[in-house]
Design an enzyme around this catalytic site. Structure first.
Site, PDB file in Angstrom:
ATOM      1  N   SER A 136       0.846  -1.184   0.000  1.00 52.67           N
ATOM      2  CA  SER A 136       0.000   0.000   0.000  1.00 52.67           C
ATOM      3  C   SER A 136       0.885   1.238   0.000  1.00 52.67           C
ATOM      4  O   SER A 136       1.735   1.391   0.888  1.00 52.67           O
ATOM      5  CB  SER A 136      -0.906  -0.015   1.230  1.00 52.67           C
ATOM      6  OG  SER A 136      -1.738   1.125   1.270  1.00 52.67           O
ATOM      7  N   LYS A 162      -1.056  -0.836  -4.483  1.00 53.26           N
ATOM      8  CA  LYS A 162      -2.283  -0.125  -4.128  1.00 53.26           C
ATOM      9  C   LYS A 162      -1.930   1.323  -3.826  1.00 53.26           C
ATOM     10  O   LYS A 162      -1.072   1.595  -2.984  1.00 53.26           O
ATOM     11  CB  LYS A 162      -2.956  -0.771  -2.907  1.00 53.26           C
ATOM     12  CG  LYS A 162      -4.260  -0.075  -2.527  1.00 53.26           C
ATOM     13  CD  LYS A 162      -4.983  -0.818  -1.404  1.00 53.26           C
ATOM     14  CE  LYS A 162      -4.445  -0.468  -0.035  1.00 53.26           C
ATOM     15  NZ  LYS A 162      -5.250  -1.074   1.053  1.00 53.26           N
ATOM     16  N   LYS A 164      -3.091   4.965  -2.400  1.00 52.27           N
ATOM     17  CA  LYS A 164      -4.065   5.738  -1.641  1.00 52.27           C
ATOM     18  C   LYS A 164      -4.429   6.984  -2.446  1.00 52.27           C
ATOM     19  O   LYS A 164      -3.550   7.628  -3.052  1.00 52.27           O
ATOM     20  CB  LYS A 164      -3.473   6.148  -0.285  1.00 52.27           C
ATOM     21  CG  LYS A 164      -3.180   4.984   0.652  1.00 52.27           C
ATOM     22  CD  LYS A 164      -4.451   4.379   1.218  1.00 52.27           C
ATOM     23  CE  LYS A 164      -4.145   3.366   2.304  1.00 52.27           C
ATOM     24  NZ  LYS A 164      -5.367   2.793   2.908  1.00 52.27           N
ATOM     25  N   ASP A 189      -7.267   2.979  -3.236  1.00 55.94           N
ATOM     26  CA  ASP A 189      -8.006   2.925  -1.972  1.00 55.94           C
ATOM     27  C   ASP A 189      -8.321   4.343  -1.535  1.00 55.94           C
ATOM     28  O   ASP A 189      -7.425   5.150  -1.298  1.00 55.94           O
ATOM     29  CB  ASP A 189      -7.161   2.218  -0.911  1.00 55.94           C
ATOM     30  CG  ASP A 189      -7.870   2.083   0.419  1.00 55.94           C
ATOM     31  OD1 ASP A 189      -9.079   2.381   0.493  1.00 55.94           O
ATOM     32  OD2 ASP A 189      -7.215   1.677   1.410  1.00 55.94           O
ATOM     33  N   GLU A 214     -11.145   0.488  -3.911  1.00 58.62           N
ATOM     34  CA  GLU A 214     -11.462   0.089  -2.540  1.00 58.62           C
ATOM     35  C   GLU A 214     -12.124   1.236  -1.770  1.00 58.62           C
ATOM     36  O   GLU A 214     -11.625   2.366  -1.787  1.00 58.62           O
ATOM     37  CB  GLU A 214     -10.178  -0.344  -1.831  1.00 58.62           C
ATOM     38  CG  GLU A 214     -10.385  -0.898  -0.433  1.00 58.62           C
ATOM     39  CD  GLU A 214      -9.079  -1.318   0.208  1.00 58.62           C
ATOM     40  OE1 GLU A 214      -9.095  -1.609   1.415  1.00 58.62           O
ATOM     41  OE2 GLU A 214      -8.037  -1.349  -0.487  1.00 58.62           O
ATOM     42  N   ASP A 239     -13.942  -2.286   2.623  1.00 56.92           N
ATOM     43  CA  ASP A 239     -13.042  -2.457   3.761  1.00 56.92           C
ATOM     44  C   ASP A 239     -13.770  -2.011   5.020  1.00 56.92           C
ATOM     45  O   ASP A 239     -14.352  -2.817   5.751  1.00 56.92           O
ATOM     46  CB  ASP A 239     -11.773  -1.641   3.506  1.00 56.92           C
ATOM     47  CG  ASP A 239     -10.794  -1.625   4.681  1.00 56.92           C
ATOM     48  OD1 ASP A 239     -11.079  -2.245   5.719  1.00 56.92           O
ATOM     49  OD2 ASP A 239      -9.739  -0.976   4.563  1.00 56.92           O
ATOM     50  N   LYS A 263      -9.809  -7.663   7.261  1.00 55.36           N
ATOM     51  CA  LYS A 263      -8.873  -7.301   8.327  1.00 55.36           C
ATOM     52  C   LYS A 263      -9.413  -7.920   9.604  1.00 55.36           C
ATOM     53  O   LYS A 263     -10.464  -7.498  10.109  1.00 55.36           O
ATOM     54  CB  LYS A 263      -8.771  -5.779   8.466  1.00 55.36           C
ATOM     55  CG  LYS A 263      -8.113  -5.092   7.279  1.00 55.36           C
ATOM     56  CD  LYS A 263      -8.126  -3.581   7.438  1.00 55.36           C
ATOM     57  CE  LYS A 263      -7.427  -2.910   6.253  1.00 55.36           C
ATOM     58  NZ  LYS A 263      -7.606  -1.436   6.271  1.00 55.36           N
ATOM     59  N   GLY A 291      -4.133  -4.569   5.581  1.00 49.30           N
ATOM     60  CA  GLY A 291      -3.157  -4.276   6.626  1.00 49.30           C
ATOM     61  C   GLY A 291      -3.464  -2.983   7.340  1.00 49.30           C
ATOM     62  O   GLY A 291      -4.138  -2.099   6.807  1.00 49.30           O
TER      63      GLY A 291
END
Length: 369
Positions: A136, A162, A164, A189, A214, A239, A263, A291
Site C-alpha cells: 500500500s 495499491k 491511496k 483505496d 477500494e 473495507d 482485516k 493491513g
C-alpha cells in the site's frame, strides 16, 4: 479449555521509515496496544489495530485500553475455563469494540495453540506455506515521487500496488503510474473519501484497468456503493464497511462490492474473519488480507489468514522493512518472487524480541484474573 491467569496490556510506539499519508491524515509512527495473556501452559500475543485517534473507526488506543481493562478482561476472568471460539459469546455483553475484542481473542487462541504446538495457519485450514504480497503506497507529495516509490516496490518484487487516493489527488496520478507500468496489478483505496456525486472520478478511474477500487464512499452507505458498481466495470472492494460476516453477506447480496478486504482486527478477531472468508467463498467473491501497519505480532497473524484458500489476491502483507527499521519481532522478509513465508511454529509462530519490546514500550499494565 484454557484458563487465563493474567493479561498484560502494553502500549508500544515504533517510528515509520517514511510518513504514510491517507485521506485520514499523515502517520509518522505506529502506536498500538499489544495484549499478552498468561495461561498455565503458555503465553499468547494479540495486537489491537486501533490507532491513536478515532479516524479509521470509532475505536482508538485509549478507548481500547479502557474497554480491555474494565470490561473484556473481567468478562474473561468471570468465564473461567473457556474455549477460545466461545469468547464471542463471553464478550457479548460489550457491544461493538471489535478491535479491542480481537486483540484479546487472538491472544487467548495464540496461547492455546502454542501449548498444543499447533500453528495458527494449520488451525485455520491454510493451504500454502508462502503467500503473494502487495504493498500500500501512501499519498506522495508529487507524482514523480510516487512513481519512484512504485518503481522501488516493484523492484523488490511486490505483486500488487495499491495507491491511496483522495479528492484532488487521484486520476492524474493513477494514470501516470499506469502509463509507467501498463501491466502491473494496480488498485486504489479511497478510505471513504468520496461522495456519490464524484461519479466522474470513478468513470475516469474505470478507464485505467484497475484490479479494484477500494472503499470509495462512506462506510455505512451500501446503497450508493451498489449504485456505483452498476455504473463502472471495475470491481468495488469494501473495507471499512465490512465489520462482520453479516455485513459481508449483505454487501455481496446487494451488489455493493465484488471483492472483500478482510482485516481480522476490524471484524473482531480470527474467528469472525474466518466466517467472513466463508461467506465470500460461498458467494464466489475473492478476498484478500488488508493491513493496518501492524507490528510483527499482527503481521504474523495476517500471513496465517492470507494462506487460507479464499485469499486469492495479494494482500497488504508487506515486509517489516516497508514500515519499520526495527520491528518488535524478527523481521518478515519479502522474497524476490514477491512472496512471504507463513509462520509455521506454534500459534502465530513469532514472539517479540524482549530488548526491542522494552525499547518501544510506552506504558505497561498487568491485570490479574
Amino acid at each position: 479449555m484454557t484458563t487465563v491467569r493474567a493479561v498484560e496490556l502494553r502500549l508500544v510506539g515504533l517510528p515509520l521509515v517514511r510518513p504514510f499519508r491517507t485521506s485520514f491524515g499523515n502517520e509518522t509512527q505506529k502506536v498500538c496496544v499489544l495484549v499478552r495473556v498468561e495461561t498455565d501452559d503458555a503465553q499468547g500475543w494479540g495486537e489491537c489495530v486501533a490507532g491513536p485517534d478515532p479516524g479509521f473507526s470509532e475505536e482508538f488506543n485509549e478507548g481500547a485500553w479502557l474497554v480491555l481493562r474494565e470490561f473484556l478482561v473481567p468478562a474473561l476472568a468471570a468465564a473461567g475455563d473457556v474455549e477460545p471460539q466461545d469468547l464471542d459469546r463471553v464478550f457479548s455483553g460489550v457491544r461493538g469494540n471489535p478491535m479491542a475484542k480481537a486483540a484479546l481473542i487472538d491472544a487467548v487462541l495464540d496461547a492455546e495453540l502454542r501449548a498444543k504446538g499447533r500453528s495458527l495457519a494449520s488451525y485455520l485450514g491454510a493451504e500454502r506455506d508462502r503467500v503473494p504480497c502487495g504493498v500500500s503506497v501512501g499519498i506522495s507529495p508529487s507524482t514523480d515521487q510516487l512513481i519512484r516509490e512504485v518503481d522501488g516496490y516493484l523492484a523488490e518484487g511486490y505483486r500488487r500496488i495499491k495507491l491511496k487516493i483522495e479528492p484532488g489527488t487521484d486520476v492524474s496520478r493513477v494514470a501516470a503510474v499506469r502509463e509507467a507500468h501498463p501491466d502491473i496489478l494496480l488498485s486504489v483505496d479511497a478510505n471513504a473519501a468520496y461522495e456519490p456525486e464524484d461519479i466522474e472520478v470513478f468513470l475516469a478511474l474505470d478507464e485505467l484497468g484497475l484490479l479494484m477500487i477500494e472503499q470509495p464512499l462512506h462506510h455505512e452507505d451500501l446503497v450508493n456503493h451498489a449504485r456505483l458498481q452498476t455504473r463502472i466495470r471495475t470491481d468495488l472492494c469494501l473495507d471499512e464497511s465490512i465489520r462482520s460476516a453479516a455485513d459481508a453477506a449483505a454487501a455481496l447480496e446487494m451488489g455493493a462490492c465484488r471483492i472483500v478486504n478482510i482485516k481480522q482486527g476490524r471484524v473482531g478477531g480470527v474467528f469472525e474473519a474466518r466466517r467472513v472468508h466463508d461467506v465470500a467463498q460461498g458467494a464466489g467473491a475473492p478476498v484478500w488480507c488488508g493491513g493496518m501497519l501492524e507490528t510483527g505480532v499482527g503481521r504474523a497473524l495476517n500471513l496465517a489468514l492470507a494462506a487460507m484458500p479464499g485469499f486469492t489476491l495479494p494482500g497488504d502483507t508487506s515486509g517489516s522493512a516497508r514500515y519499520f527499521v526495527d520491528d518488535i519481532t524478527e523481521p518478515f522478509v519479502l522474497r524476490a518472487d514477491g512472496t512471504m513465508a507463513v509462520p509455521g511454529g506454534g500459534g502465530i509462530g513469532v514472539t517479540p524480541v524482549p530488548e526491542r519490546l522494552a525499547e518501544c514500550t510506552l506504558r505497561l499494565e498487568t491485570v490479574r484474573t
